[in-house]
Design an enzyme around this catalytic site. Structure first.
Site, short mmCIF file in Angstrom:
data_model
loop_
_atom_site.label_atom_id
_atom_site.label_comp_id
_atom_site.label_asym_id
_atom_site.label_seq_id
_atom_site.Cartn_x
_atom_site.Cartn_y
_atom_site.Cartn_z
N SER A 177 0.79 -1.23 0.00
CA SER A 177 0.00 0.00 0.00
C SER A 177 0.82 1.28 0.00
O SER A 177 0.30 2.35 -0.25
CB SER A 177 -0.93 0.01 1.21
OG SER A 177 -0.17 0.20 2.41
N SER A 179 1.91 2.52 2.63
CA SER A 179 1.71 3.08 3.96
C SER A 179 2.11 2.05 5.02
O SER A 179 3.20 2.12 5.57
CB SER A 179 0.25 3.49 4.15
OG SER A 179 0.01 3.94 5.46
N LYS A 521 20.28 8.84 -31.08
CA LYS A 521 21.10 8.78 -29.87
C LYS A 521 20.48 7.73 -28.96
O LYS A 521 19.29 7.76 -28.69
CB LYS A 521 21.11 10.15 -29.18
CG LYS A 521 22.01 10.18 -27.95
CD LYS A 521 23.47 10.15 -28.35
CE LYS A 521 24.37 10.17 -27.10
NZ LYS A 521 24.36 8.91 -26.37
N ASP A 523 21.29 6.54 -25.67
CA ASP A 523 21.25 6.57 -24.20
C ASP A 523 22.03 5.42 -23.58
O ASP A 523 21.57 4.77 -22.64
CB ASP A 523 19.80 6.55 -23.71
CG ASP A 523 19.67 7.16 -22.30
OD1 ASP A 523 20.64 7.79 -21.86
OD2 ASP A 523 18.62 7.01 -21.68
#
Length: 811
Positions: A177, A179, A521, A523
């Site tokens: 969660s 939390s 390009k 990365d």
């Protein structure tokens, strides 16, 4: 003093963003700009869980250090384009926001709505009608640990609940969660009411308590929860809401309600995940919770209602299907059918969300761009319709003969309720070929709504996604294009990149050079490959031998033949969608122990993208023009090994940028095709245009972490060298995984010193700093440089081991 903010356009929605550097998570220094960036990037995974559901919010306008307030009703200043639906309450009706696109998510983040909560039902009929609460399409169990219990206990209860649910035909999926506890979600068929599902969940909770009374409690009374896990069944009530999957939490750190695998729940170090962790996971594995969303059967109800099985040869869906389509920019299927009904028309059908979204086009697909054709939306059709051809008998809906005019795949650039832009590629030799179209809704909603179908040039921009602001644009996927503020990390004997360019300057340079030459390009990290006819060795720009780090490139025959050669390229790690991921590459580039390299190589393979050649067959070809070197390289790599790729060269800057954006690439490099290969020199013959702004930086200090990061790195103090010393450009405290923090700590601890390496670090940032010898180079992504020369909204991307501080140039 309040700021006017920055006016941005996101998929055609205009929105003003303000106070982007305001800190919303004081413990980690996470700003509103970073919150907006997270919600815009997580949108493809999160939006399917929000669509059609009213959103209640917890807002923290002063940051998580202050109390939040609960918001149901939309603010008076909410944009008109944001969807809403009224729900009656005892105090009167309240307009709840409905979020079905990236712009809606960004708006909620702009007003500091960190937590987004939704019920387990959607509006039925759809929003915008007089309908109200529909029946729940998912069940949720909230496993809430009491004092003395934690995630491990919740995981144990989750496994017990899973056994029961599987026994009645449900397959639940877990979410930590963000939390305290764990949520379990299971898909429902929509035939039961919220009261029915809440009663079922309550009985399930009681059964768990009866079987495991020492750990499980089903009663609401808090006094009985210490040491136990409360199975909260009540969130299935029609009036209750649950934190939405992928929502941030208003805690000390920016944790997220994160979908997990069952294997993860068994791990002894199970923990809640931060937003940077979740972004990396979704980029690699997609939405782990996709299985709980409603299948296509609901969308196909109108189709089924209009047809009688056996009376028409039209296909019926064999079984419910999972979500599919070009939601995240990938390819999906389409069909265009020639339909000789009462009047001849053509049916355009695009695969999305497990069905074929359909329009009737009386005059067919426009062949040129100066005429718009009417398109009328019809009911969604099943995927089995992709190859349907036959005669629908008289008296049946849509009676007449239908043939397939063309079919193939398409890629969606934009998909909103009122505008769709896509590029379709038909069958080889078919009438459509490759074509780009825009569908724009002009009236109505849903079935029978009217649209204009416009043919666009393949290189033509759609409605530009741009930003007009008091400063530079804000961060966020799909929100802006900025150019690089650093030079290319080239190999030691390769050309140096010129001053970064804008697209306009790059186009002008290409025109000046006469023959446009544009490369993508990727990365990754630059590497020089030396092939002696038997073995390929790789060296980084710094000269470091990195051969052993990438055995999938160096322990194979690259396919270059028997003669020696020296090539220039970029080592790239691709994610699950085939897009370059510098984050994934970080897990490879620092390894030196053979067993670690072997283990990680199987999990994170790399590719060598070639773009130049210095020597071939014993001849030095560096002095040849680029166009001639390319011909040499194409002969050399005509049949390369699978892990070695020779990407194409484009001849149009704007079209290449469109393709780079569509493919989620870093940007493009525009080169002079007549230029030689200049070793170790800065050159005006290369110009780079990036789709996001990045800066190479030297790490000069550490600010200790607080809260959840106590004892670890809170942020890094960054600088860019100049003639008079290392100039401070700000700090970065986001973008770190737990693994990256541990690696950085081990790397930086030996560099601790009592000497401040900066010439101008502010006193506030120096107050608790731990100084470092300025030897390590990293890279950050950022929104802009402030007038004072510091990076705004910096986000960590990783160490650049191939670079030295002397290679870093100011933006």
């Amino acid at each position: 003093m309040p700021t006017r903010g920055q006016l941005v356009e996101i998929d055609g929605r205009r929105l003003r963003l303000t106070n982007l550097d305001k800190v919303l998570y004081p413990a980690t220094g996470t700003t509103k700009g970073e919150v907006i960036d997270y919600y815009s990037r997580i949108a493809p995974a999160m939006l399917p869980h929000l669509r059609g559901r009213p959103v209640t919010r917890l807002r923290w306008p002063e940051g998580t250090g202050k109390p939040p307030f609960f918001a149901k009703d939309l603010e008076a200043g909410a944009p008109d384009w944001l969807g809403r639906h009224a729900i009656d309450h005892s105090g009167g009706a309240k307009d709840y926001p409905l979020v079905d696109d990236v712009a809606g998510l960004v708006y909620l983040a702009q007003v500091a709505s960190l937590e987004l909560h939704t019920p387990q039902w959607r509006f039925d009929p759809p929003p915008g009608t007089a309908g109200g609460r529909g029946r729940p399409d998912r069940l949720v169990l909230d496993l809430d640990p009491g004092p003395g219990a934690g995630l491990a206990e919740c995981a144990e209860v989750a496994r017990w609940a899973r056994e029961i649910l599987q026994g009645v035909g449900m397959d639940p999926l877990p979410v930590t969660s963000g939390s305290k506890g764990i949520h379990l979600y299971a898909a429902l068929d929509g035939t039961r009411t919220s009261d029915d599902i809440a009663a079922f969940a309550r009985e399930l909770a009681r059964a768990l308590e009866a079987d495991h009374p020492d750990l499980v409690v089903s009663a609401m009374t808090k006094a009985v929860r210490p040491g136990k896990v409360f199975v909260d069944w009540s969130q299935n009530s029609a009036a209750k809401t649950t934190i939405a999957p992928y929502s941030l939490r208003g805690r000390a750190e920016p944790t997220v309600a994160a979908p997990r695998t069952w294997a993860e729940l068994a791990a002894p170090d199970l923990r809640h995940l931060r937003f940077d962790d979740v972004l990396a996971r979704v980029a690699e594995s997609g939405d782990l919770l996709a299985g709980v969303e409603p299948d296509a059967s609901e969308a196909l109800a109108p189709y089924l209602a209009k047809r009688t099985a056996g009376a028409t040869p039209e296909p019926l869906p064999a079984a419910p299907v999972a979500r599919a389509g070009a939601d995240s920019g990938g390819e999906a299927r389409f069909v265009i059918q020639e339909h000789h009904a009462r009047r001849l028309h053509y049916d355009l059908r695009l695969e999305r969300d497990g069905v074929l979204v359909s329009w009737a086009v009386p005059r067919g697909m426009p062949a040129v761009g100066d005429r718009n054709h009417l398109a009328v939306m019809t009911e969604p059709h099943p995927l089995e319709y992709l190859d349907f051809a036959g005669t629908i008998p008289a008296g049946q809906y849509g009676a007449g003969t239908m043939t397939v005019w063309d079919a193939g795949v398409y890629r969606a650039e934009k998909w909103r309720s009122d505008e769709v832009i896509f590029t379709a590629t038909g069958r080889a030799g078919g009438p459509l070929g490759e074509a780009r179209f825009a569908l724009i809704r002009t009236s109505g909603d849903g079935e029978k709504s009217q649209w204009l179908l416009h043919r666009m040039a393949l290189g033509e921009q759609g409605k530009a996604q741009h930003a007009a602001s008091d400063g530079n644009p804000a961060p966020g996927a799909g929100m802006r294009q900025t150019t690089s503020k650093r030079r290319n990390p080239d190999a030691a004997d390769s050309p140096m990149l010129a001053t970064p360019s804008t697209p306009a300057l790059a186009s002008a340079a290409a025109n000046r050079w006469g023959e446009p030459w544009v490369e993508f390009k990727w990365d990754g990290i630059r590497a020089i490959g030396t092939w002696d006819g038997e073995r390929l060795t790789l060296r980084a720009r710094s000269g470091t031998d990195i051969t052993a780090r990438y055995p999938e490139l160096t322990a194979i025959d690259p396919g270059f033949g028997d003669s020696p050669a020296v090539v220039d390229g970029e080592v790239v790690a691709l994610d699950a969608a085939g897009r370059p991921s510098f984050t994934r590459l970080q897990s490879r580039m620092h390894l030196t122990k053979p067993r670690e390299i072997e283990r990680e190589a199987s999990r994170t393979p790399v590719t060598l993208m070639l773009f130049d050649v210095l020597r071939a067959g014993g001849d030095d070809v560096a002095a040849l023009p680029l166009r001639e070197r390319r011909a040499v390289l194409e002969r050399l790599a005509a049949h390369p090994a699978p892990a070695i790729v020779l990407p194409p060269v484009a001849d149009d800057v704007d079209a290449a940028l469109d393709a780079a954006r569509e493919l989620a690439l870093e940007g493009v490099v525009v080169k002079n095709p007549a230029a030689p290969y200049r070793r170790g020199q800065r050159s005006e013959e290369w110009l780079k245009v990036k789709l996001t702004a990045t800066q190479d930086v030297v790490i000069g200090g550490i600010r200790p972490g607080r809260g959840g990061r106590a004892g670890s790195i809170g942020s890094l103090l960054l600088g860019v060298p100049a003639a008079d010393g290392l100039h401070y450009v700000g700090r970065v405290g986001s973008g770190f995984s737990e693994r990256e923090l541990a690696r950085l700590d081990a790397l930086l601890q030996p560099l601790r010193t009592d000497t401040d390496p900066f010439v101008d670090v502010p006193a506030a940032d120096a107050s608790d700093a731990l100084w470092l010898r300025p030897e390590i180079v990293g890279e950050v992504e950022y929104a802009e440089f402030t007038p004072g020369g510091t990076l705004r909204h910096a986000r960590w991307r990783g160490i650049r081991p191939e670079m030295t501080p002397g290679d870093v140039t100011p933006g």
